[in-house]
Design an enzyme around this catalytic site. Structure first.
Site, PDB file in Angstrom:
ATOM      1  CG  HIS A 145      -8.765  -8.391  36.694  1.00 44.52           C
ATOM      2  ND1 HIS A 145      -8.932  -9.463  35.836  1.00 44.52           N
ATOM      3  CD2 HIS A 145      -9.990  -8.174  37.251  1.00 44.52           C
ATOM      4  CE1 HIS A 145     -10.189  -9.888  35.894  1.00 44.52           C
ATOM      5  NE2 HIS A 145     -10.852  -9.125  36.740  1.00 44.52           N
ATOM      6  CG  ASN A 146      -5.421  -2.502  34.070  1.00 45.28           C
ATOM      7  OD1 ASN A 146      -6.408  -1.807  34.354  1.00 45.28           O
ATOM      8  ND2 ASN A 146      -5.202  -2.932  32.845  1.00 45.28           N
ATOM      9  NE  ARG A 147      -1.386   1.624  38.587  1.00 50.58           N
ATOM     10  CZ  ARG A 147      -0.338   1.300  37.817  1.00 50.58           C
ATOM     11  NH1 ARG A 147      -0.239   1.754  36.579  1.00 50.58           N
ATOM     12  NH2 ARG A 147       0.600   0.501  38.275  1.00 50.58           N
ATOM     13  CB  ILE A 148      -7.229   1.357  33.642  1.00 52.62           C
ATOM     14  CG1 ILE A 148      -5.770   1.699  33.367  1.00 52.62           C
ATOM     15  CG2 ILE A 148      -8.155   2.283  32.849  1.00 52.62           C
ATOM     16  CD1 ILE A 148      -5.348   1.484  31.920  1.00 52.62           C
ATOM     17  CG  HIS A 149     -11.206  -3.477  36.350  1.00 52.65           C
ATOM     18  ND1 HIS A 149     -12.479  -3.425  35.815  1.00 52.65           N
ATOM     19  CD2 HIS A 149     -11.296  -4.290  37.444  1.00 52.65           C
ATOM     20  CE1 HIS A 149     -13.300  -4.188  36.543  1.00 52.65           C
ATOM     21  NE2 HIS A 149     -12.604  -4.717  37.543  1.00 52.65           N
ATOM     22  CG  HIS A 165     -13.080  -4.347  42.873  1.00 56.27           C
ATOM     23  ND1 HIS A 165     -12.674  -3.263  42.135  1.00 56.27           N
ATOM     24  CD2 HIS A 165     -13.407  -5.312  41.963  1.00 56.27           C
ATOM     25  CE1 HIS A 165     -12.783  -3.546  40.850  1.00 56.27           C
ATOM     26  NE2 HIS A 165     -13.219  -4.784  40.719  1.00 56.27           N
ATOM     27  CG  ASP A 166     -10.651  -6.889  40.616  1.00 54.99           C
ATOM     28  OD1 ASP A 166     -10.982  -7.898  41.271  1.00 54.99           O
ATOM     29  OD2 ASP A 166     -11.284  -6.497  39.614  1.00 54.99           O
ATOM     30  CG  ASP A 219     -16.338  -5.933  39.223  1.00 48.35           C
ATOM     31  OD1 ASP A 219     -15.299  -5.438  38.744  1.00 48.35           O
ATOM     32  OD2 ASP A 219     -16.370  -7.062  39.761  1.00 48.35           O
ATOM     33  CD  GLN A 232     -17.572  -9.572  25.436  1.00 50.78           C
ATOM     34  OE1 GLN A 232     -18.087  -8.734  26.154  1.00 50.78           O
ATOM     35  NE2 GLN A 232     -16.655 -10.416  25.902  1.00 50.78           N
TER      36      GLN A 232
HETATM   37  P1  AMP Z   1     -13.797  -8.871  38.611  1.00 51.96           P
HETATM   38  O1  AMP Z   1     -12.781  -9.950  38.491  1.00 51.96           O
HETATM   39  O2  AMP Z   1     -14.018  -8.384  40.015  1.00 51.96           O
HETATM   40  O3  AMP Z   1     -13.522  -7.724  37.697  1.00 51.96           O
HETATM   41  O4  AMP Z   1     -15.188  -9.552  38.222  1.00 51.96           O
HETATM   42  C1  AMP Z   1     -15.796  -9.422  36.991  1.00 51.96           C
HETATM   43  C2  AMP Z   1     -15.567 -10.636  36.122  1.00 51.96           C
HETATM   44  O5  AMP Z   1     -16.465 -10.554  35.053  1.00 51.96           O
HETATM   45  C3  AMP Z   1     -14.193 -10.655  35.494  1.00 51.96           C
HETATM   46  O6  AMP Z   1     -13.251 -11.334  36.256  1.00 51.96           O
HETATM   47  C4  AMP Z   1     -14.430 -11.367  34.188  1.00 51.96           C
HETATM   48  O7  AMP Z   1     -14.301 -12.751  34.380  1.00 51.96           O
HETATM   49  C5  AMP Z   1     -15.867 -11.095  33.888  1.00 51.96           C
HETATM   50  N1  AMP Z   1     -15.997 -10.121  32.801  1.00 51.96           N
HETATM   51  C6  AMP Z   1     -15.963  -8.773  32.903  1.00 51.96           C
HETATM   52  N2  AMP Z   1     -16.149  -8.202  31.696  1.00 51.96           N
HETATM   53  C7  AMP Z   1     -16.277  -9.213  30.819  1.00 51.96           C
HETATM   54  C8  AMP Z   1     -16.496  -9.283  29.420  1.00 51.96           C
HETATM   55  N3  AMP Z   1     -16.641  -8.181  28.682  1.00 51.96           N
HETATM   56  N4  AMP Z   1     -16.576 -10.498  28.860  1.00 51.96           N
HETATM   57  C9  AMP Z   1     -16.485 -11.621  29.601  1.00 51.96           C
HETATM   58  N5  AMP Z   1     -16.285 -11.630  30.926  1.00 51.96           N
HETATM   59  C10 AMP Z   1     -16.185 -10.446  31.526  1.00 51.96           C
HETATM   60 ZN    ZN Z   2     -13.233  -6.020  39.040  1.00 57.42          ZN
END
Ligand code: AMP
Ligand code: ZN
Length: 570
Positions: A248-252, A311-312, A421, A472
């Protein structure tokens, strides 16, 4: 204290097994010809070649796309979708209607906010860059600090070209001429946008640079008279507020912004709103092709892109369920509801409201209210707790869906940011793999914290019992696929020329198959001693109870990317 950094290309989390197929040179995965030792392997190989050819053809199309949104060409609003028309012509059409031609009703807030008037018909200057970037002191609303900051904008004019360097309040320098021509951002319309490569070059500023690029493409600077200084002050402060944690960094944040851009800029063929006479023997007419961008208002677009970047913000690398369990002060503040999403929205809005960051200052009061409403709606929609509700609302609404109706456009905007997201399983395998390693590492850091606190370790967060493939498989099957499928079936996922289906669906099916194969191999090889049970890692479920104060992985976690501190032109 900031966390120590570790390499962005950190080794896969323990027991994260690579099932990778090499990327092709154009960045797309090759479909594994050995996915099964099928008797149809020749056919399969043929279809692989076919797919690669189509993807290459697609690249040419994208170049064309980039050409049609040239430097600062208009991505203006078009209320009447265009049938089978060349998209270049479609978006360049000088006569197309803009905001003022869209009819708006009013916004009724689902969250109890007062009804907000929709976008007014306001003529906007088309010469902002020529007039407003000049330091001036004739704006009576400007504070002395504003004036000082404006002086830090140096401008050289050569002919008609304006060369502008912006220095933010904390000394970060941006050369907008360089940004306008930066080849690193020439692939923003590509789903396989090489985000990690670019973040290595700009580890501290990837989000602000990408946002600038996308705002430029959509002409938002000009339309909303956005001050470049305030823009960069805000987006740089915003990106600095993302923690140096694995996921959950700026790349995301940049990745989600990119996803929103991709999903909105390419033409789609919504399956709703297609009217067929019940008596007609002819097949239903082919749905019209138009980008979502061309059907949203510019204010909605700016809100969507801004929300994606925000958003994060200030994400601590722990889930909502964890924060609720430990009675974190954020959970107390937000009564255990959408704790993180409320926090991201409230804190980033506070940041935006600082005078030196207030890039939306030239919106009129009605636009400002609506912008805030939209940004909050988009950010809060990213809570996965609302995932199925939003999908169900969309499916229920499909028959009557109409993009001329603003509540329907809001719903579509929510789908876009949600898809962006959780996009990783829909990316080529190489990108999906990196995101998977990152989310797993962040989960394991939470698991370590839970162990330290004497809490039960959340399923899939125990680094001693990693079950990456199962996680996954479950995440794709239960979370990503229902959303992607709903969007695909309603025609909201772009299908680029030369492809028969959306590349998101192709990638997701491919990635899913690989994880399933990995599970089969693991199951055949050993009997697991521990089973963490079902569910998708507590991502959606909220848990309750217990002790303690705010978790701060920055204090005690190993962390990200030595690379981030070393490299780059930031
Ligand atoms: P966000 O926190 O806004 O990024 O919401 C997306 C959520 O989806 C993340 O917090 C993770 O819990 C979940 N998530 C995203 N990608 C994955 C992944 N590849 N595997 C499992 N959970 C994921
Ligand atoms: Zn997110």
């Amino acid at each position: 204290m900031l966390p120590s950094r570790r390499s962005e290309s950190h080794s896969p989390a323990s027991r994260c097994k690579s099932a990778g197929h090499p990327l092709t040179t154009n960045g797309f995965h090759s479909i594994p010809s050995s996915a099964s030792s099928s008797t149809h392997s020749m056919n399969r190989q043929g279809s692989v070649d076919n797919l690669i050819f189509k993807l290459l053809t697609r690249q040419k199309y994208v170049a064309k796309c980039l050409g049609f949104v040239p430097a600062r060409s208009s991505v203006a609003i078009q209320t009447t979708p265009v049938v089978e028309r060349d998209i270049v012509g479609c978006l360049n059409e000088a006569s197309k209607p803009r905001i003022s031609n869209i009819t708006f009703s009013t916004v009724t807030s689902a969250t109890g906010l007062p009804t907000v008037p929709a976008e007014p018909n306001k003529a906007r200057s088309s010469s902002y860059w020529k007039t407003e970037a000049t330091p001036s002191n004739n704006n009576e609303h400007e504070t002395p600090a504003d004036l000082l900051r404006k002086i830090s904008v140096s401008r050289k004019e050569s002919g008609t070209h304006v060369d502008t360097v912006v220095t933010t309040i904390d000394g970060q320098r941006y050369d907008t001429k360089e940004l306008d021509n930066d080849p690193d951002f020439s692939e923003t319309a590509e789903w396989a946008f090489p985000i990690f490569q670019i973040s290595r070059k700009y580890p501290k500023t990837i989000l602000s640079r990408l946002t600038y690029n996308i705002f430029q493409q959509a002409e938002l600077f000009r339309i909303f008279k956005v001050s470049p200084i305030k823009f960069f002050n805000f987006f740089h402060a915003l990106e600095k507020g993302y923690w140096e944690i694995p996921y959950h960094n700026r790349i995301h944040a940049a990745d989600v912004l990119h996803g929103c851009y991709y999903l909105s800029v390419h033409p789609v063929r919504p399956q709703f709103g297609v009217v067929k006479s019940p008596d007609s023997l002819l097949p239903a007419p082919l749905p019209l092709a138009a980008s979502i961008m061309s059907q949203m208002s510019t204010l909605e677009l700016m809100a969507l892109f801004t929300a994606a970047a925000m958003h994060d913000y200030d994400h601590p690398g722990r889930t909502n369920a964890f924060l609720v369990t430990v009675e974190d002060k954020k959970a107390i503040l937000y009564n255990d509801r959408s704790v993180l999403e409320n926090h991201h929205a409230a804190e980033s809005w506070k940041l935006l409201n600082r005078p030196e960051n207030h890039f939306i200052e030239n919106l009129d009061p009605a636009e400002m209210k609506r912008f805030r409403y939209l940004v909050l709606e988009y950010i809060l929609a990213t809570d996965l707790k609302q995932h199925f509700e939003i999908i169900m609302t969309f499916n229920d609404r499909l028959a009557d869906m109409d993009l001329q109706v603003e509540s329907d456009r809001l719903l579509v905007g929510k789908l876009l940011i949600k898809m962006a997201d959780i996009n990783s399983p829909t990316k080529p395998y190489g990108l999906h793999r990196q995101w998977t390693d990152r989310i797993c590492e962040e989960f394991y850091e939470q698991g370590d914290d839970e162990r330290k606190r004497g809490l039960a370790i959340t399923p899939y967060m125990d680094r001693g019992d990693a079950q990456v493939a199962k996680l996954q498989d479950s995440f794709i099957a239960h979370v990503v696929s229902p959303l992607a499928q709903a969007m695909h079936e309603s025609g909201l996922l772009p299908i680029l020329p030369g492809l028969e289906t959306s590349e998101l669906m192709i990638n997701m099916q491919h990635n899913h198959r690989k994880w399933k194969e990995e599970i089969e191999v693991e199951t055949a090889n050993y009997e697991p001693t521990t089973c963490n049970g079902g569910g998708v890692n507590g991502v959606i479920e909220e848990e309750s109870a217990s002790t303690s104060d705010s978790p701060d992985p920055r204090r005690d976690s190993p962390s990200l990317d030595s690379e981030l501190s070393q490299v780059g032109a930031d």
